[in-house]
Design a protein around this motif. Structure first.
Motif, PDB file in Angstrom:
ATOM      1  N   GLU A 137       0.811  -1.229   0.000  1.00  0.00           N
ATOM      2  CA  GLU A 137       0.000   0.000   0.000  1.00  0.00           C
ATOM      3  C   GLU A 137       0.838   1.270   0.000  1.00  0.00           C
ATOM      4  N   PHE A 138       2.018   1.211  -0.608  1.00  0.00           N
ATOM      5  CA  PHE A 138       2.765   2.437  -0.860  1.00  0.00           C
ATOM      6  C   PHE A 138       2.017   3.231  -1.934  1.00  0.00           C
ATOM      7  N   SER A 139       2.077   4.547  -1.856  1.00  0.00           N
ATOM      8  CA  SER A 139       1.393   5.389  -2.839  1.00  0.00           C
ATOM      9  C   SER A 139       2.393   5.940  -3.854  1.00  0.00           C
ATOM     10  N   VAL A 140       2.044   5.844  -5.127  1.00  0.00           N
ATOM     11  CA  VAL A 140       2.919   6.353  -6.177  1.00  0.00           C
ATOM     12  C   VAL A 140       2.924   7.874  -6.140  1.00  0.00           C
ATOM     13  N   SER A 141       4.110   8.443  -6.092  1.00  0.00           N
ATOM     14  CA  SER A 141       4.245   9.896  -6.177  1.00  0.00           C
ATOM     15  C   SER A 141       4.307  10.326  -7.635  1.00  0.00           C
ATOM     16  N   ASP A 142       5.272   9.793  -8.364  1.00  0.00           N
ATOM     17  CA  ASP A 142       5.376  10.027  -9.794  1.00  0.00           C
ATOM     18  C   ASP A 142       6.262   8.957 -10.394  1.00  0.00           C
ATOM     19  N   TYR A 143       6.379   8.985 -11.707  1.00  0.00           N
ATOM     20  CA  TYR A 143       7.167   7.972 -12.390  1.00  0.00           C
ATOM     21  C   TYR A 143       7.645   8.519 -13.727  1.00  0.00           C
ATOM     22  N   ALA A 144       8.733   7.946 -14.213  1.00  0.00           N
ATOM     23  CA  ALA A 144       9.253   8.257 -15.543  1.00  0.00           C
ATOM     24  C   ALA A 144       9.509   6.940 -16.257  1.00  0.00           C
ATOM     25  N   LEU A 145       9.286   6.918 -17.551  1.00  0.00           N
ATOM     26  CA  LEU A 145       9.453   5.687 -18.326  1.00  0.00           C
ATOM     27  C   LEU A 145      10.661   5.740 -19.244  1.00  0.00           C
ATOM     28  N   SER A 146      11.281   6.917 -19.401  1.00  0.00           N
ATOM     29  CA  SER A 146      12.414   7.067 -20.294  1.00  0.00           C
ATOM     30  C   SER A 146      13.445   8.003 -19.663  1.00  0.00           C
ATOM     31  N   PRO A 147      14.748   7.770 -19.806  1.00  0.00           N
ATOM     32  CA  PRO A 147      15.373   6.703 -20.599  1.00  0.00           C
ATOM     33  C   PRO A 147      15.325   5.326 -19.928  1.00  0.00           C
ATOM     34  N   LEU A 149      19.231  16.274 -20.911  1.00  0.00           N
ATOM     35  CA  LEU A 149      17.937  16.502 -20.278  1.00  0.00           C
ATOM     36  C   LEU A 149      17.989  17.727 -19.373  1.00  0.00           C
ATOM     37  N   ARG A 150      19.093  17.905 -18.638  1.00  0.00           N
ATOM     38  CA  ARG A 150      19.222  19.085 -17.771  1.00  0.00           C
ATOM     39  C   ARG A 150      19.310  20.365 -18.590  1.00  0.00           C
ATOM     40  N   PHE A 204       8.503  14.060 -17.373  1.00  0.00           N
ATOM     41  CA  PHE A 204       9.187  14.007 -18.659  1.00  0.00           C
ATOM     42  C   PHE A 204      10.440  14.873 -18.708  1.00  0.00           C
ATOM     43  N   SER A 205      10.721  15.604 -17.642  1.00  0.00           N
ATOM     44  CA  SER A 205      11.780  16.614 -17.689  1.00  0.00           C
ATOM     45  C   SER A 205      13.146  16.117 -17.245  1.00  0.00           C
ATOM     46  N   GLY A 206      13.271  14.813 -16.962  1.00  0.00           N
ATOM     47  CA  GLY A 206      14.555  14.311 -16.481  1.00  0.00           C
ATOM     48  C   GLY A 206      14.659  14.453 -14.980  1.00  0.00           C
ATOM     49  N   PRO A 207      15.686  13.867 -14.370  1.00  0.00           N
ATOM     50  CA  PRO A 207      15.753  13.824 -12.912  1.00  0.00           C
ATOM     51  C   PRO A 207      16.225  15.093 -12.224  1.00  0.00           C
ATOM     52  N   SER A 208      16.889  16.018 -12.949  1.00  0.00           N
ATOM     53  CA  SER A 208      17.491  17.163 -12.261  1.00  0.00           C
ATOM     54  C   SER A 208      17.305  18.460 -13.058  1.00  0.00           C
ATOM     55  N   PHE A 209      17.072  19.565 -12.335  1.00  0.00           N
ATOM     56  CA  PHE A 209      17.034  20.888 -12.957  1.00  0.00           C
ATOM     57  C   PHE A 209      18.434  21.308 -13.408  1.00  0.00           C
ATOM     58  N   TRP A 210      19.398  20.993 -12.577  1.00  0.00           N
ATOM     59  CA  TRP A 210      20.794  21.361 -12.844  1.00  0.00           C
ATOM     60  C   TRP A 210      21.701  20.445 -12.015  1.00  0.00           C
TER      61      TRP A 210
END
Length: 326
Positions: free
Chosen positions: A165-175, A296-297, A272-278
């Motif tokens: 019963e963990f709740s999904v926060s968000d997810y990315a499928l690529s890369p 991606l950054r 969709f924006s990748g894992p990091s702003f910078w």
């Protein structure tokens, strides 16, 4: 949610001297016990938050997840058993070793040991950090987060989402597929990375003061090849952090300023924006995957993506400094 926090972590390593120095002098934990078979560390008023077991290997030994009540242990035992996974009650000796009142344990479908416990033991003895820090963000948010390498993230996700019963926060499928889960207001306490192999990717500890991250970064740079990811900021949880190599074959994320969400209203979504702003240059990776993440950054920067600003309140700042005058 009946699982309310990541309470503690245990790892395997025979490098006890290296871990003792790393956890205290680099991370700022409080060394509270050293036996023949393990090291034990505090991060707050809990008797134990992090354990290094003197065992063969260099990986995760166990994850300890706190539940709301003793009755929740029985409920989860039934749920896990219904998923055809053997569940064992912890002996009194094991509960005492973990400093908890009651506990059950089992392996997830990928073989990672999961411990569910109730009523952790606390102490009034002062927390004495291994280096000068303001402290860690723990309490209701738990000790931080844990992230696993997994062979098939899509296959393992239902166990954590539907059974535990963990709740999904968000997810990315690529890369590569990434799934992030919350069990309280911390944006994620658990995540899995579909790298095609099993193992421990990293754990995160969050400091109460950004300067404690920066000073830790300075210390890490004094040691050759110590930094795995350079200083940066994540897009999903807004954490400002760097990742360091530990004495074992996984990383530790040293973070500050992580996002706090409202679990009651949060909606899971794809990112969709990748894992990091910078930042977060992956120094440990070969150039090809490093350049893909770097692009991606740069794209995020070209699109003007950034985290929400921190409120500028001079009065509050003076209050926190203790310099407000009548």
């Amino acid at each position: 949610m009946s699982i309310i926090a990541l309470g503690y972590l245990g790892v395997r390593s025979d490098k006890l001297d290296e871990w003792s120095s790393f956890a205290t002098r680099r991370l700022g934990m409080h060394a509270c016990d050293r036996g023949v078979g393990s090291l034990s560390f505090r991060m707050d008023d809990w008797r134990q938050r992090f354990v290094v077991a003197n065992e063969p290997g260099s990986d995760l030994a166990f994850m300890g997840w706190q539940v709301s009540s003793r009755a929740d242990l029985e409920r989860y035992a039934a749920r896990v058993d219904a998923a055809d996974i053997p569940v064992l009650p912890a002996s009194r000796a094991l509960c005492d070793q973990r400093f908890v009142d009651n506990m059950i344990y089992f392996d997830d479908p990928d073989g990672n040991r999961v411990e569910l416990f109730h009523a952790p033991e606390t102490t009034t003895d002062p927390f004495v950090s291994g280096r000068p820090i303001e402290g860690f963000k723990t309490g209701a948010y738990g000790m931080g987060h844990a992230v696993l390498h997994v062979k098939d993230a899509h296959a393992l996700m239902p166990f954590y989402r539907d059974v535990l019963e963990f709740s999904v926060s968000d997810y990315a499928l690529s890369p590569i597929p990434l799934f992030f889960f919350h069990v309280n207001g911390r944006h994620h306490s658990f995540a899995m990375i579909g790298t095609g192999r099993n193992g421990f990717h990293h754990f995160m500890i969050e400091y109460a003061n950004l300067d404690d991250v920066g000073q830790g970064y300075d210390l890490a740079q004094l040691e050759k090849d110590s930094i795995a990811y350079t200083l940066g900021r994540h897009t999903n949880d807004y954490m400002t952090s760097f990742y360091a190599h530990t004495p074992s074959d996984f990383f530790v994320e040293n973070g500050w300023g992580g996002r706090v969400i409202d679990p009651a209203t949060w909606e899971p979504h794809e990112t969709f924006s990748g894992p990091s702003f910078w930042g977060h240059e992956r120094l440990h990776l070969p150039e090809a995957p490093r350049s893909e993440l770097r692009e991606l950054r740069l794209e995020a920067a070209r699109n003007g993506l950034r985290a929400p600003g921190i409120a500028d309140c001079p009065w509050l700042y003076d209050q926190l400094k203790g310099t407000l005058r009548d």
